[in-house]
Design an enzyme around this catalytic site. Structure first.
Site, PDB file in Angstrom:
ATOM      1  N   HIS A  43       0.861  -1.185   0.000  1.00 12.36           N
ATOM      2  CA  HIS A  43       0.000   0.000   0.000  1.00 12.36           C
ATOM      3  C   HIS A  43       0.896   1.232   0.000  1.00 12.36           C
ATOM      4  O   HIS A  43       1.149   1.835   1.048  1.00 12.36           O
ATOM      5  CB  HIS A  43      -0.913  -0.018   1.229  1.00 12.36           C
ATOM      6  N   ARG A  45       1.983   4.989  -0.198  1.00 10.44           N
ATOM      7  CA  ARG A  45       1.319   6.276   0.019  1.00 10.44           C
ATOM      8  C   ARG A  45       2.172   7.389  -0.590  1.00 10.44           C
ATOM      9  O   ARG A  45       3.373   7.208  -0.817  1.00 10.44           O
ATOM     10  CB  ARG A  45       1.080   6.492   1.509  1.00 10.44           C
ATOM     11  N   HIS A  50       6.578   4.157   3.956  1.00 10.25           N
ATOM     12  CA  HIS A  50       6.936   2.743   4.121  1.00 10.25           C
ATOM     13  C   HIS A  50       7.248   2.164   2.742  1.00 10.25           C
ATOM     14  O   HIS A  50       8.407   2.166   2.335  1.00 10.25           O
ATOM     15  CB  HIS A  50       5.875   1.953   4.891  1.00 10.25           C
ATOM     16  N   GLU A  70      -2.582  -1.647  -3.182  1.00 12.16           N
ATOM     17  CA  GLU A  70      -3.685  -0.880  -2.614  1.00 12.16           C
ATOM     18  C   GLU A  70      -3.357   0.605  -2.638  1.00 12.16           C
ATOM     19  O   GLU A  70      -2.189   0.993  -2.546  1.00 12.16           O
ATOM     20  CB  GLU A  70      -3.921  -1.275  -1.151  1.00 12.16           C
ATOM     21  N   HIS A 190      -7.976  -5.705   7.389  1.00 14.16           N
ATOM     22  CA  HIS A 190      -7.762  -4.666   8.388  1.00 14.16           C
ATOM     23  C   HIS A 190      -8.022  -5.230   9.784  1.00 14.16           C
ATOM     24  O   HIS A 190      -9.157  -5.499  10.152  1.00 14.16           O
ATOM     25  CB  HIS A 190      -8.629  -3.421   8.171  1.00 14.16           C
ATOM     26  N   HIS A 214      -0.178  -5.854   9.511  1.00 10.11           N
ATOM     27  CA  HIS A 214       0.294  -5.393  10.817  1.00 10.11           C
ATOM     28  C   HIS A 214       0.298  -6.516  11.857  1.00 10.11           C
ATOM     29  O   HIS A 214       1.311  -6.754  12.523  1.00 10.11           O
ATOM     30  CB  HIS A 214      -0.576  -4.232  11.302  1.00 10.11           C
TER      31      HIS A 214
END
Length: 237
Positions: A43, A45, A50, A70, A190, A214
């Site tokens: 993912h 950003r 990251h 994502e 999630h 996570h």
């Protein structure tokens, strides 16, 4: 069997904290697949705090299973996805400064925008998924966008389950039934973890894929990543 796609963002976070290449993100992706995971998720950003955009390009030549990218379909993200051409793109309406994803799409309000974006991705042979809350109206709205799948946003379920409230699964089960009836594939992600993923899988008809990062990485600090990947695979059978 529901497929396990491992989100490797947290591995990139650890690498970036020292400015070098330890841990090696590309090697970790290969190892995670070797341990049995059926997909790799990232993912990126806009601030690249990251996963870096170059990571997305480099992983294209590494990932042998399903490759899922994502993100919010801003122009830079769309350009990246169209360049890399992953197996799947998951559209997430996260704000640029969001710590993590915290809401699904309003597929009714943003129908035209989503349909335009999805049409472009599908024209390039990329499977599409929309991040949605477990709201049957949002699932019904997703059909009009032309998406292949929805990804159910599972934070509410995970929070209820942690408190011992298993009724939190109910809206997800109902949303899945509607998605199945409309021909939409179902993904989820999630805050899913070793504690709650089996109950979730058992109550979601037609669950194709979960994306977990996570919790999986945190659990691996104690149990080892190869062991944890296989524990998830066992729970998803």
């Amino acid at each position: 069997m529901t497929k396990l796609s491992v989100n490797i963002n947290k591995i990139a976070t650890l690498r970036n904290s020292r400015g070098g290449n330890v841990p090696d993100l590309l090697k970790m992706a290969k190892d995670i697949e070797d341990f049995g995971a059926q997909g790799i998720t990232i993912h990126p950003r806009p601030d690249e705090r990251h996963i870096r955009y170059q990571d997305a390009r480099d992983l294209k030549g590494i990932v042998r299973t399903e490759y899922n990218i994502e993100g919010n379909p801003v122009e830079k993200f769309m350009e990246l996805v169209l360049e890399v051409k992953p197996t799947q793109v998951t559209l997430v309406p996260d704000a640029e400064n969001a710590i993590t994803s915290n809401a699904g799409w309003d597929t009714v309000k943003h129908k035209d925008f989503l349909r335009e974006v999805i049409t472009e991705f599908k024209r390039n042979g990329i499977r599409t998924s929309i991040f949605t809350d477990p709201d049957t109206k949002m699932i019904e709205g997703a059909v009009a966008t032309g998406t292949d799948r929805v990804e159910l946003y599972t934070e509410a379920y995970a929070s209820a389950y942690e408190k011992g409230d298993k009724s939190g699964i109910t809206p997800y089960t109902e949303a899945a039934k509607v998605a199945n009836s409309l021909g939409l594939g179902i993904n989820a992600g999630h805050d899913l973890s070793l504690d709650n993923v089996r109950f979730f899988k058992e109550n979601i008809p037609g669950l194709l894929e979960v994306s977990i990062g996570h919790a999986l990485i945190a659990e691996s600090l104690y149990l080892g990543i190869e062991n944890v990947v296989n524990m998830y695979l066992n729970k998803l059978k």
